[in-house]
Design a protein around this motif. Sequence first.
Motif, PDB file in Angstrom:
ATOM      1  N   GLU A 106       8.037   0.249  22.309  1.00  0.00           N
ATOM      2  CA  GLU A 106       6.815   1.023  22.100  1.00  0.00           C
ATOM      3  C   GLU A 106       7.100   2.477  22.448  1.00  0.00           C
ATOM      4  O   GLU A 106       7.834   2.763  23.405  1.00  0.00           O
ATOM      5  N   GLY A 107       6.546   3.394  21.680  1.00  0.00           N
ATOM      6  CA  GLY A 107       6.781   4.798  21.967  1.00  0.00           C
ATOM      7  C   GLY A 107       5.643   5.685  21.533  1.00  0.00           C
ATOM      8  O   GLY A 107       4.772   5.292  20.748  1.00  0.00           O
ATOM      9  N   GLU A 108       5.649   6.912  22.057  1.00  0.00           N
ATOM     10  CA  GLU A 108       4.651   7.911  21.684  1.00  0.00           C
ATOM     11  C   GLU A 108       5.358   9.166  21.202  1.00  0.00           C
ATOM     12  O   GLU A 108       6.449   9.500  21.671  1.00  0.00           O
ATOM     13  N   ARG A 109       4.732   9.843  20.251  1.00  0.00           N
ATOM     14  CA  ARG A 109       5.348  11.017  19.640  1.00  0.00           C
ATOM     15  C   ARG A 109       5.504  12.138  20.668  1.00  0.00           C
ATOM     16  O   ARG A 109       4.615  12.386  21.471  1.00  0.00           O
ATOM     17  N   THR A 110       6.644  12.820  20.608  1.00  0.00           N
ATOM     18  CA  THR A 110       6.940  13.864  21.581  1.00  0.00           C
ATOM     19  C   THR A 110       7.068  15.240  20.952  1.00  0.00           C
ATOM     20  O   THR A 110       7.142  16.236  21.665  1.00  0.00           O
ATOM     21  N   ALA A 111       7.119  15.325  19.644  1.00  0.00           N
ATOM     22  CA  ALA A 111       7.308  16.609  18.986  1.00  0.00           C
ATOM     23  C   ALA A 111       6.447  16.638  17.746  1.00  0.00           C
ATOM     24  O   ALA A 111       6.008  15.598  17.236  1.00  0.00           O
ATOM     25  N   PRO A 112       6.163  17.827  17.235  1.00  0.00           N
ATOM     26  CA  PRO A 112       5.390  17.905  15.982  1.00  0.00           C
ATOM     27  C   PRO A 112       6.061  17.098  14.898  1.00  0.00           C
ATOM     28  O   PRO A 112       7.287  17.038  14.802  1.00  0.00           O
ATOM     29  N   TYR A 113       5.250  16.469  14.083  1.00  0.00           N
ATOM     30  CA  TYR A 113       5.819  15.659  13.018  1.00  0.00           C
ATOM     31  C   TYR A 113       5.338  16.202  11.683  1.00  0.00           C
ATOM     32  O   TYR A 113       4.378  16.960  11.587  1.00  0.00           O
ATOM     33  N   SER A 114       6.032  15.797  10.642  1.00  0.00           N
ATOM     34  CA  SER A 114       5.594  16.165   9.304  1.00  0.00           C
ATOM     35  C   SER A 114       5.627  14.932   8.427  1.00  0.00           C
ATOM     36  O   SER A 114       6.510  14.085   8.557  1.00  0.00           O
ATOM     37  N   ALA A 115       4.653  14.813   7.584  1.00  0.00           N
ATOM     38  CA  ALA A 115       4.580  13.694   6.655  1.00  0.00           C
ATOM     39  C   ALA A 115       3.832  14.175   5.423  1.00  0.00           C
ATOM     40  O   ALA A 115       2.960  15.039   5.496  1.00  0.00           O
ATOM     41  N   ARG A 116       4.186  13.594   4.287  1.00  0.00           N
ATOM     42  CA  ARG A 116       3.528  13.995   3.049  1.00  0.00           C
ATOM     43  C   ARG A 116       3.407  12.794   2.136  1.00  0.00           C
ATOM     44  O   ARG A 116       4.336  12.016   1.989  1.00  0.00           O
ATOM     45  N   ARG A 117       2.236  12.650   1.543  1.00  0.00           N
ATOM     46  CA  ARG A 117       2.026  11.639   0.506  1.00  0.00           C
ATOM     47  C   ARG A 117       1.900  12.341  -0.825  1.00  0.00           C
ATOM     48  O   ARG A 117       1.347  13.442  -0.925  1.00  0.00           O
ATOM     49  N   SER A 118       2.391  11.679  -1.856  1.00  0.00           N
ATOM     50  CA  SER A 118       2.288  12.258  -3.204  1.00  0.00           C
ATOM     51  C   SER A 118       0.870  12.110  -3.719  1.00  0.00           C
ATOM     52  O   SER A 118       0.092  11.297  -3.241  1.00  0.00           O
ATOM     53  N   LYS A 175       0.836  -1.187   0.000  1.00  0.00           N
ATOM     54  CA  LYS A 175       0.000   0.000   0.000  1.00  0.00           C
ATOM     55  C   LYS A 175       0.880   1.250   0.000  1.00  0.00           C
ATOM     56  O   LYS A 175       2.048   1.213   0.358  1.00  0.00           O
ATOM     57  N   ARG A 176       0.297   2.351  -0.377  1.00  0.00           N
ATOM     58  CA  ARG A 176       1.031   3.594  -0.482  1.00  0.00           C
ATOM     59  C   ARG A 176       1.424   4.103   0.906  1.00  0.00           C
ATOM     60  O   ARG A 176       0.602   4.174   1.812  1.00  0.00           O
ATOM     61  N   SER A 177       2.684   4.436   1.075  1.00  0.00           N
ATOM     62  CA  SER A 177       3.185   4.971   2.340  1.00  0.00           C
ATOM     63  C   SER A 177       3.731   6.381   2.114  1.00  0.00           C
ATOM     64  O   SER A 177       3.908   6.814   0.971  1.00  0.00           O
ATOM     65  N   PRO A 178       4.014   7.135   3.184  1.00  0.00           N
ATOM     66  CA  PRO A 178       4.416   8.534   3.018  1.00  0.00           C
ATOM     67  C   PRO A 178       5.681   8.695   2.180  1.00  0.00           C
ATOM     68  O   PRO A 178       6.596   7.874   2.233  1.00  0.00           O
ATOM     69  N   ASP A 179       5.727   9.766   1.399  1.00  0.00           N
ATOM     70  CA  ASP A 179       6.938  10.095   0.642  1.00  0.00           C
ATOM     71  C   ASP A 179       7.978  10.734   1.551  1.00  0.00           C
ATOM     72  O   ASP A 179       9.180  10.573   1.321  1.00  0.00           O
ATOM     73  N   THR A 180       7.524  11.476   2.542  1.00  0.00           N
ATOM     74  CA  THR A 180       8.441  12.097   3.503  1.00  0.00           C
ATOM     75  C   THR A 180       7.901  11.894   4.908  1.00  0.00           C
ATOM     76  O   THR A 180       6.697  11.737   5.111  1.00  0.00           O
ATOM     77  N   TRP A 181       8.830  11.923   5.866  1.00  0.00           N
ATOM     78  CA  TRP A 181       8.435  11.703   7.258  1.00  0.00           C
ATOM     79  C   TRP A 181       9.510  12.288   8.160  1.00  0.00           C
ATOM     80  O   TRP A 181      10.706  12.157   7.904  1.00  0.00           O
ATOM     81  N   GLU A 182       9.067  12.931   9.241  1.00  0.00           N
ATOM     82  CA  GLU A 182       9.998  13.400  10.262  1.00  0.00           C
ATOM     83  C   GLU A 182       9.260  13.437  11.591  1.00  0.00           C
ATOM     84  O   GLU A 182       8.280  14.157  11.754  1.00  0.00           O
ATOM     85  N   ALA A 183       9.714  12.603  12.541  1.00  0.00           N
ATOM     86  CA  ALA A 183       9.026  12.510  13.829  1.00  0.00           C
ATOM     87  C   ALA A 183       9.987  11.989  14.889  1.00  0.00           C
ATOM     88  O   ALA A 183      10.943  11.255  14.591  1.00  0.00           O
ATOM     89  N   SER A 184       9.722  12.385  16.148  1.00  0.00           N
ATOM     90  CA  SER A 184      10.483  11.896  17.295  1.00  0.00           C
ATOM     91  C   SER A 184       9.512  11.265  18.289  1.00  0.00           C
ATOM     92  O   SER A 184       8.363  11.713  18.409  1.00  0.00           O
ATOM     93  N   LEU A 220      15.102  -4.649  11.839  1.00  0.00           N
ATOM     94  CA  LEU A 220      14.227  -3.684  12.504  1.00  0.00           C
ATOM     95  C   LEU A 220      12.987  -3.493  11.642  1.00  0.00           C
ATOM     96  O   LEU A 220      13.100  -3.234  10.437  1.00  0.00           O
ATOM     97  N   ILE A 221      11.824  -3.633  12.238  1.00  0.00           N
ATOM     98  CA  ILE A 221      10.595  -3.314  11.509  1.00  0.00           C
ATOM     99  C   ILE A 221       9.792  -2.340  12.354  1.00  0.00           C
ATOM    100  O   ILE A 221       9.618  -2.537  13.565  1.00  0.00           O
ATOM    101  N   LEU A 222       9.354  -1.250  11.743  1.00  0.00           N
ATOM    102  CA  LEU A 222       8.674  -0.164  12.441  1.00  0.00           C
ATOM    103  C   LEU A 222       7.259  -0.027  11.908  1.00  0.00           C
ATOM    104  O   LEU A 222       7.056   0.094  10.696  1.00  0.00           O
ATOM    105  N   ARG A 223       6.290  -0.035  12.803  1.00  0.00           N
ATOM    106  CA  ARG A 223       4.899   0.264  12.448  1.00  0.00           C
ATOM    107  C   ARG A 223       4.635   1.699  12.894  1.00  0.00           C
ATOM    108  O   ARG A 223       4.633   2.004  14.096  1.00  0.00           O
ATOM    109  N   LEU A 224       4.387   2.579  11.937  1.00  0.00           N
ATOM    110  CA  LEU A 224       4.314   4.008  12.194  1.00  0.00           C
ATOM    111  C   LEU A 224       2.881   4.509  12.249  1.00  0.00           C
ATOM    112  O   LEU A 224       1.993   3.979  11.569  1.00  0.00           O
ATOM    113  N   SER A 225       2.666   5.507  13.074  1.00  0.00           N
ATOM    114  CA  SER A 225       1.413   6.261  13.050  1.00  0.00           C
ATOM    115  C   SER A 225       1.721   7.678  13.500  1.00  0.00           C
ATOM    116  O   SER A 225       2.848   7.981  13.922  1.00  0.00           O
ATOM    117  N   GLU A 226       0.736   8.535  13.417  1.00  0.00           N
ATOM    118  CA  GLU A 226       0.949   9.926  13.814  1.00  0.00           C
ATOM    119  C   GLU A 226       1.302  10.043  15.293  1.00  0.00           C
ATOM    120  O   GLU A 226       2.058  10.919  15.689  1.00  0.00           O
TER     121      GLU A 226
END
Length: 458
Positions: free
Chosen positions: A446-458, A326-335, A417-423
């Motif tokens: 397991e982790g939770e987002r701590t900072a604003p993230y950016s993601a973009r799909r084409s 399936k289509r996944s994000p073209d860009t991603w940045e998250a902590s 390493l396999i990562l399952r990502l979400s917002e």
Amino acid sequence: MQNNRCEADSDISALMEGLWLSLKKSEFPVHSFLAERGGELLKETYQAPYGKNDLHRMFSITKSFCSLAIGFLLEEGRLSLDDRITDYFPEYCTGTTVHPWLREMTIRHMLSMETCHSSTTYKLDGKKNWVESFFTTPPTHRSGQIFLYDTSSSHTLAALVKKLTGKGILDYLRGTCLNQTDFSKESYIILDPFGSEMGGSGLMARSMDLLKLGRYCMDTIQKGKGKFADYLREAVSFQVPTIHSGQTLDEQQGYGYQFWRIRKGFSMYGMGGQYVLFYPEEDLIFVITADTQNIKGGNQKILDLVYETVEKISHGCAETEGIPVKRSPDTWEASYRIYQNPAGFSRLSLSFGHSEGKLVLSGKDGDFQFPFSFEEARISVLSKYEQRIAVQGIWAYDMTLYLPVQVVGEWVGSIHLILRLSEENVTVWMKKVEETYFQEFQGFLEGERTAPYSARRS
């Protein structure tokens, strides 16, 4: 489904005979080999010490029987796939002690092997009731995130069938489908030490039983109507990626609901070389029983021989669908803040663009950086160990990023390493394949987002 016939019947018979001779020549302890096409028996043969009427341990093929039972219960309206399993076993789940990750687990998660456990729970404490252990073992991660083979999940599904019907798996299925196939009355499922059926591995049956049931399943998938037929089509379809954990090429093709995907089809699979292999485009079914437990690479060799034969039969015919991506994000940045874990990791950051990215795991020993490319292996040096690594990122499925890390140098090996990502969250599964080092890269994070993230799909 389309049923292509690209070879004359005489050619098919010759190919089946050739396949059997190849299996014999391999010198693997193959106990039986059966093949049929469109309901017509093409080959049936047995090797000592097994004969036609002997019951054979089918191991994890039992899991597929549990799936069939769940499908019939769904058709009867006795459950929903999105029901929470804890609701059915209140005796093991008091409100003050149930972990949220366990409470969120659904029957669907159990069918697709996406439970909250990192291993089969009843193997951790053999003195504890096997079903109870599934609910009292502390979870390691959220359910519904990443495939990890968990036989205690199937064992608990068998207990669920017994709870809802008052019958064991085979007794219940006899009334829904097995009697229609003349499934042997002598077949049974081994009980665990506490009296529950071993729903993950205990089936004792004849090879012909599996071939007849296989034809029932194939016909239902191709021509059946109703809720059970719809469920079965979903059960044998790709639900979750297994590229990170499969021991053979076929086991890396994905997983459904207690059925494996394989090249050109799907299968019921049991330890030691027990197979029911389905190839829908050719309307072919194979049953193989064996004992490859002490033969490294034995299962892959058997599967390759079968696949090569199917390739000869289907030459020029339509191909079945491969692994869906399936289509996944073209860009991603998250902590992310990582919850407490044995490896001591506290933070994770992930960023990538169209072609390259970087994963950083931070903890008590500093930062571990994994630069990667989607186009080719990206070479860098892993800090602390000062070993060269090469990483090429692979989208295993929608929002599921696989990073196989090749370790180059004195400590030849790999880290997976396999990562399952979400917002909001991230789930990470880690496995190291090396004799001595890289111990921190084992298990789940397991982790939770701590900072604003950016993601973009084409």
